[in-house]
Design an enzyme around this catalytic site. Structure first.
Site, mmCIF file in Angstrom:
data_model
loop_
_atom_site.group_PDB
_atom_site.id
_atom_site.type_symbol
_atom_site.label_atom_id
_atom_site.label_comp_id
_atom_site.label_asym_id
_atom_site.label_seq_id
_atom_site.Cartn_x
_atom_site.Cartn_y
_atom_site.Cartn_z
ATOM 1 N N ALA A 135 0.912 -1.161 0.214
ATOM 2 C CA ALA A 135 -0.027 -0.043 -0.009
ATOM 3 C C ALA A 135 0.910 1.127 0.050
ATOM 4 O O ALA A 135 1.959 1.349 0.602
ATOM 5 C CB ALA A 135 -0.694 -0.018 1.307
ATOM 6 N N ALA A 137 0.608 5.503 0.594
ATOM 7 C CA ALA A 137 -0.465 6.802 0.612
ATOM 8 C C ALA A 137 0.419 7.953 0.674
ATOM 9 O O ALA A 137 1.687 7.868 0.138
ATOM 10 C CB ALA A 137 -1.087 6.536 1.982
ATOM 11 N N SER A 138 -0.101 9.166 1.108
ATOM 12 C CA SER A 138 0.482 10.377 0.702
ATOM 13 C C SER A 138 1.484 10.660 1.807
ATOM 14 O O SER A 138 2.477 11.378 1.182
ATOM 15 C CB SER A 138 -0.776 11.535 1.243
ATOM 16 O OG SER A 138 -1.063 11.301 2.612
ATOM 17 N N ALA A 140 3.326 7.830 3.602
ATOM 18 C CA ALA A 140 4.193 6.623 3.467
ATOM 19 C C ALA A 140 3.838 5.441 3.077
ATOM 20 O O ALA A 140 2.734 5.467 2.222
ATOM 21 C CB ALA A 140 4.309 6.180 5.230
ATOM 22 N N GLN A 141 4.598 4.330 2.677
ATOM 23 C CA GLN A 141 4.001 3.236 1.945
ATOM 24 C C GLN A 141 4.357 2.046 3.071
ATOM 25 O O GLN A 141 5.627 2.254 3.723
ATOM 26 C CB GLN A 141 4.712 2.754 0.830
ATOM 27 C CG GLN A 141 6.406 3.033 0.630
ATOM 28 C CD GLN A 141 6.743 2.993 -0.757
ATOM 29 O OE1 GLN A 141 6.071 3.496 -1.564
ATOM 30 N NE2 GLN A 141 7.867 2.254 -1.087
ATOM 31 N N VAL A 142 3.875 0.692 2.709
ATOM 32 C CA VAL A 142 3.887 -0.140 3.553
ATOM 33 C C VAL A 142 4.452 -1.464 3.057
ATOM 34 O O VAL A 142 3.879 -1.932 1.777
ATOM 35 C CB VAL A 142 2.557 -0.555 4.423
ATOM 36 C CG1 VAL A 142 2.602 -1.541 5.444
ATOM 37 C CG2 VAL A 142 1.809 0.676 5.108
ATOM 38 N N ASP A 291 -9.119 7.880 11.987
ATOM 39 C CA ASP A 291 -8.666 7.779 10.682
ATOM 40 C C ASP A 291 -9.596 6.487 10.079
ATOM 41 O O ASP A 291 -9.153 5.377 9.815
ATOM 42 C CB ASP A 291 -7.380 7.527 10.130
ATOM 43 C CG ASP A 291 -7.175 7.939 8.894
ATOM 44 O OD1 ASP A 291 -8.181 8.085 7.946
ATOM 45 O OD2 ASP A 291 -5.982 7.423 8.051
#
Length: 513
Positions: A135, A137-138, A140-142, A291
């Site tokens: 994944a 996102a704005s 970070a990434q995982v 969130d």
């Protein structure tokens, strides 16, 4: 001067992007927008062609335009989705579709950031590491990985240079908000600069993964023992400012409704649990997972809901918890006079306004919604209309409640996604009634007073000293009048009364304890 020119350039770049996505027209629907600005932007961007196959909904087009502008615009759009009073209800509903998804950054950069945080090569800590993120996102990434002891984990890595990019865009937002407040009383009432400050504070906190790890641990402690809900464990030895390692969770994301049905999960029970867990966090603890989109909640095989991503957390004081509980419970009972009184007691509406007229306005908002069939009653829509109606009563925006408003709407949205017949009010009622019983009964109020009494007594000497200094000053400045009968000094009488009250409370403490 240079900064102003740069901000004007940034505003124009935003206008060009809005034009590409046929979103300049959406500005006309915003209550705070100067009437001539959309026309001016159209005239200066006429040469930009519009993209094809754009959404028909204006709010969805605005969401798409903001998503193309970068991370800060995504966060701003998500905040504005909770503010129908600022941008209008149709646009706010459209912005709820704004997804925090961006292309992944290169493995080389991710590896460099991770090893800089670890102080050594990553293979010293992980036996396996998937270079392709699961994944992005704005912020970070995982990546999925396995620790040396065989534990499956998710490793979150911050985007390179993200803080500088955010601060640059937030500088533009602050400039626009200040410009609006300088020229519009409506913008001042809505406290646009505070809206931007909220975006800045929450986003910068979200970027430090040590704070996210601490938030995760605090929420886990609060929710310990809660049936059907859990928080994954953090590996603090592998967590730093730009990197966080958390237990891997297997299951079905709440967004995948068909898979949940296929796996045999009770969607009605899940929908109720989501709303009630949120209310327990907000009303009982004053600390909640803010969130709550469907990708951040995973249903495990046994039906347990596991929450992930704790970068955005909300906090409200005990007093705000009380106001919120009474307002929501008042709507359930249709006791609009009490709801109005709470707004005045909280200071949300100035005392110069008429409480009865405010109660009538609340009734006009709520009754048409509460009289709808169960499947059509929406707490989110009611809150949206409430905040959109308060302008004529000079009610200022409460920035500390922005995240709460947004999360309530998201919780209801998830409940309705799982069960279209879900009724937010009926789901909420037992939690609110329990909170009222546990916090507003006479016994609890007395217990709270007795608990606070030692602190009050400790402050008493300093307070009395200040009062005596004031009395001495008054005696020196007021000449005695011997022709008039002498009466007791009212301040002295008040001091005596206060001392008697405290002494009585002390006796109560001794008696009850």
């Amino acid at each position: 001067m240079f900064k102003t020119i740069w901000h004007i350039g940034g505003l124009y770049r935003l206008a060009l992007n809005l034009r590409r996505h046929h979103a300049i027209e959406t500005l006309n629907a915003m209550p705070v927008m100067p009437a001539l600005l959309p026309s001016l932007l159209r005239a200066t961007t006429f040469f930009i062609p519009r993209k094809r196959r754009l959404p028909e909904n204006s709010g969805a087009r605005l969401a798409l335009a903001l998503s193309k502008m970068g991370p800060a615009y995504i966060k701003l759009g998500q905040t504005l989705a909770t503010r129908p009073d600022v941008i209008g209800r149709p646009l706010a509903e459209g912005l709820l579709t704004l997804q925090d998804r961006l292309p992944a950054f290169e493995w080389k950069a991710a590896k460099s950031i991770m090893e800089s945080e670890l102080g050594t090569v990553y293979t010293d800590h992980f036996s396996a590491f998937d270079e392709t993120p699961i994944a992005a996102a704005s912020i970070a990434q995982v990546h999925k990985a396995t620790t040396l002891d065989g534990q499956s984990v998710a490793v979150k890595i911050r985007r390179p240079d993200i803080i500088r990019r955010f601060q640059k865009d937030l500088s533009l937002f602050s400039w626009i908000a200040a410009l609006a407040e300088n020229h519009s009383a409506k913008a001042r009432r809505l406290r646009l600069t505070d809206v931007v400050k909220t975006v800045e504070d929450t986003t910068l906190n979200e970027m430090d993964f040590r704070k996210e790890a601490a938030s995760c641990a605090e929420l886990a402690a609060n929710m310990e023992g809660e049936h059907g809900y859990r928080i994954p464990s953090i590996d603090f030895d592998l967590t730093f400012e730009k990197m966080m390692t958390i237990e891997w969770v297997d299951g079905i994301r709440l967004i995948d409704r068909d898979q949940l049905v296929e796996a045999g999960h009770d969607l009605n029970e899940l929908s109720q649990r989501i709303v009630q867990i949120f209310l327990k966090q907000a009303m009982r603890d004053g600390y909640f997972h803010a969130d709550l989109h469907q990708g951040n909640l995973i249903v495990e095989a046994d039906g347990t809901i596991a929450a992930i991503d704790f970068g955005i957390m909300g906090h409200i004081t005990k007093k705000e918890q009380q106001f919120l509980a009474e307002i929501l419970y008042g709507f359930i009972l249709r006791d609009y006079e009490r709801v109005a009184e709470v707004h005045f007691e909280a200071g949300y509406v100035p005392r110069s306004e008429n409480v009865h007229e405010f109660a009538q306005a609340l009734k006009a908002i709520a009754d048409p919604i509460m009289d709808l069939p169960v499947s059509e009653i929406s707490a989110g829509k009611l809150l949206a209309q409430l905040f959109a109606t308060t302008e004529r009563f000079s009610m200022q925006t409460q920035p500390q409640l922005i995240l709460l408003q947004r999360t309530m709407v998201m919780a209801e949205g998830m409940a309705l996604h799982l069960n279209p017949e879900a009724n937010m009010w009926e789901i909420s009622r037992p939690i609110l009634e329990a909170w009222m019983r546990d916090n507003l009964s006479p016994e609890i109020i007395l217990a709270d007073f007795i608990t606070a009494l030692p602190k009050l007594i400790r402050k008493l000497p300093a307070s009395l000293e200040r009062l005596l200094d004031l009395l001495e000053t008054m005696d020196q400045t007021q000449a005695p009048n011997t022709d008039m009968p002498q009466k007791g000094n009212p301040i002295t009488a008040w001091v005596s009364f206060t001392l008697g009250l405290i002494a009585g409370a002390a006796l109560l403490k001794i008696f009850f304890l």
